[in-house]
Design a protein around this motif. Structure first.
Motif, mmCIF file in Angstrom:
data_model
loop_
_atom_site.group_PDB
_atom_site.id
_atom_site.type_symbol
_atom_site.label_atom_id
_atom_site.label_comp_id
_atom_site.label_asym_id
_atom_site.label_seq_id
_atom_site.Cartn_x
_atom_site.Cartn_y
_atom_site.Cartn_z
ATOM 1 N N ALA A 70 36.057 35.540 -43.321
ATOM 2 C CA ALA A 70 35.762 35.534 -41.885
ATOM 3 C C ALA A 70 34.991 34.279 -41.503
ATOM 4 O O ALA A 70 34.313 33.660 -42.331
ATOM 5 N N ILE A 71 35.086 33.928 -40.231
ATOM 6 C CA ILE A 71 34.308 32.818 -39.688
ATOM 7 C C ILE A 71 33.815 33.215 -38.307
ATOM 8 O O ILE A 71 34.541 33.863 -37.551
ATOM 9 N N GLU A 72 32.557 32.874 -38.001
ATOM 10 C CA GLU A 72 32.015 33.112 -36.668
ATOM 11 C C GLU A 72 31.842 31.775 -35.968
ATOM 12 O O GLU A 72 31.255 30.836 -36.520
ATOM 13 N N LYS A 91 33.879 36.566 -47.856
ATOM 14 C CA LYS A 91 33.323 35.256 -47.569
ATOM 15 C C LYS A 91 33.150 35.136 -46.066
ATOM 16 O O LYS A 91 34.073 35.435 -45.303
ATOM 17 N N VAL A 92 31.979 34.693 -45.625
ATOM 18 C CA VAL A 92 31.719 34.515 -44.202
ATOM 19 C C VAL A 92 31.163 33.114 -43.976
ATOM 20 O O VAL A 92 30.169 32.721 -44.604
ATOM 21 N N THR A 93 31.796 32.370 -43.097
ATOM 22 C CA THR A 93 31.298 31.066 -42.675
ATOM 23 C C THR A 93 30.743 31.238 -41.264
ATOM 24 O O THR A 93 31.461 31.667 -40.357
ATOM 25 N N ILE A 94 29.459 30.919 -41.096
ATOM 26 C CA ILE A 94 28.780 31.110 -39.817
ATOM 27 C C ILE A 94 28.497 29.726 -39.245
ATOM 28 O O ILE A 94 27.813 28.916 -39.863
ATOM 29 N N THR A 95 29.050 29.454 -38.067
ATOM 30 C CA THR A 95 29.044 28.078 -37.564
ATOM 31 C C THR A 95 28.374 27.952 -36.204
ATOM 32 O O THR A 95 28.352 28.877 -35.398
ATOM 33 N N ASP A 96 27.858 26.774 -35.972
ATOM 34 C CA ASP A 96 27.363 26.356 -34.664
ATOM 35 C C ASP A 96 27.186 24.856 -34.711
ATOM 36 O O ASP A 96 27.476 24.211 -35.743
ATOM 37 N N GLU A 121 28.099 31.161 -45.848
ATOM 38 C CA GLU A 121 27.878 29.727 -45.670
ATOM 39 C C GLU A 121 27.553 29.435 -44.209
ATOM 40 O O GLU A 121 28.235 29.925 -43.305
ATOM 41 N N VAL A 122 26.515 28.648 -43.995
ATOM 42 C CA VAL A 122 26.188 28.151 -42.660
ATOM 43 C C VAL A 122 26.736 26.731 -42.555
ATOM 44 O O VAL A 122 26.463 25.889 -43.412
ATOM 45 N N GLN A 129 36.415 19.218 -33.289
ATOM 46 C CA GLN A 129 36.020 18.038 -34.053
ATOM 47 C C GLN A 129 35.902 18.383 -35.538
ATOM 48 O O GLN A 129 35.390 19.444 -35.906
ATOM 49 N N GLY A 130 36.368 17.483 -36.377
ATOM 50 C CA GLY A 130 36.235 17.661 -37.818
ATOM 51 C C GLY A 130 36.907 18.905 -38.355
ATOM 52 O O GLY A 130 36.463 19.465 -39.376
ATOM 53 N N LEU A 131 37.965 19.342 -37.713
ATOM 54 C CA LEU A 131 38.613 20.585 -38.145
ATOM 55 C C LEU A 131 39.242 20.461 -39.530
ATOM 56 O O LEU A 131 39.475 21.482 -40.201
ATOM 57 N N GLU A 132 39.508 19.237 -39.965
ATOM 58 C CA GLU A 132 40.088 19.055 -41.298
ATOM 59 C C GLU A 132 39.150 19.536 -42.405
ATOM 60 O O GLU A 132 39.574 19.748 -43.545
ATOM 61 N N ARG A 133 37.881 19.732 -42.082
ATOM 62 C CA ARG A 133 36.925 20.241 -43.078
ATOM 63 C C ARG A 133 37.097 21.746 -43.315
ATOM 64 O O ARG A 133 36.488 22.306 -44.225
ATOM 65 N N TYR A 134 37.906 22.379 -42.489
ATOM 66 C CA TYR A 134 38.136 23.819 -42.597
ATOM 67 C C TYR A 134 39.609 24.062 -42.890
ATOM 68 O O TYR A 134 40.474 23.434 -42.264
#
Length: 220
Positions: A70-72, A91-96, A121-122, A129-134
């Motif tokens: 999951a990703i927030e 797995k959870v990626t928490i983004t801001d 992961e934070v 922007q930078g979506l290639e990192r995901y």
């Protein structure tokens, strides 16, 4: 996420947002989140949409989190991502955006049991922007609470959601429908995703929408 500080001249109805912490009970855990309205504004307080999303994830049970990736998006205090991890996501990626990450990481460390911290992961993510990192289409569940409010961000938000999800992913958005622009966003979303309202909290006036990516067009 709009990282906008606010001064102390606020309406009494908003006073809870100026508390230095907010406490909840989800997934058999006490969740205590630090808030910092004066420093980070709307990104550093718990909004009703996040609470309703967590209630939906835990109590309604229409979305299976166990073993999922999951990703927030626009996580703010991180409540939704934290609860997703506590409910069993693999797995959870928490983004801001970058200014909120230290604050967000502290809330994660405070509320995720030590043996689960490796699964959370934070990460910095400015929409579009930078979506290639995901990984493209690499998330089973994409979560967003009260992230539909700045019209200028709508195209980049949609681009981000498209990148992160596959045709088997589930996107869940919790939001108020305040203005015409919010309805316009739903119209934009429906051009790229199949969209259904799956929950409405009348007391808080929060809608939850489930979106599934439309199949890619294959011109004959």
């Amino acid at each position: 996420m709009a990282l906008v500080p606010y001064d102390g001249n606020y309406l009494p109805v908003l006073s809870k947002l100026h508390n230095t912490s907010a406490e909840f009970r989800f997934a058999d855990h006490n969740v205590r989140l630090t808030q910092d309205w004066n420093k980070l504004g709307v990104a550093a307080v718990v909004w009703d949409a996040a609470v309703v999303m967590c209630m939906y994830l835990e109590l309604v049970g229409q979305v299976e989190l166990t073993g999922k990736v999951a990703i927030e998006l626009g996580a703010g205090t991180g409540l939704v991502g934290i609860v997703a991890a506590l409910l069993g996501a693999k797995k959870v990626t928490i983004t801001d955006r970058e200014p909120a990450l230290g604050f967000l990481a502290a809330n994660v460390k405070e509320n995720i049991p030590p043996d689960q911290l490796g699964a959370v992961e934070v990460s910095e993510l400015t929409w579009g922007q930078g979506l290639e990192r995901y990984p493209k289409g690499g998330f089973d569940i994409v979560l967003g609470a009260d992230i539909v409010y700045l019209e200028d961000t709508f195209p980049s938000l949609l681009q981000t959601m498209e990148h992160l999800s596959s045709e088997s992913s589930v996107v869940l958005l919790a939001c108020k429908i305040r203005y015409e622009r919010d309805t316009n966003f739903l119209s934009m979303l429906k051009q790229r995703f199949t969209v259904h309202q799956v929950h409405y909290d009348k007391e808080r006036d929060i809608h939850i929408y489930k979106a599934v990516k439309l199949p890619a067009r294959r011109d004959l």
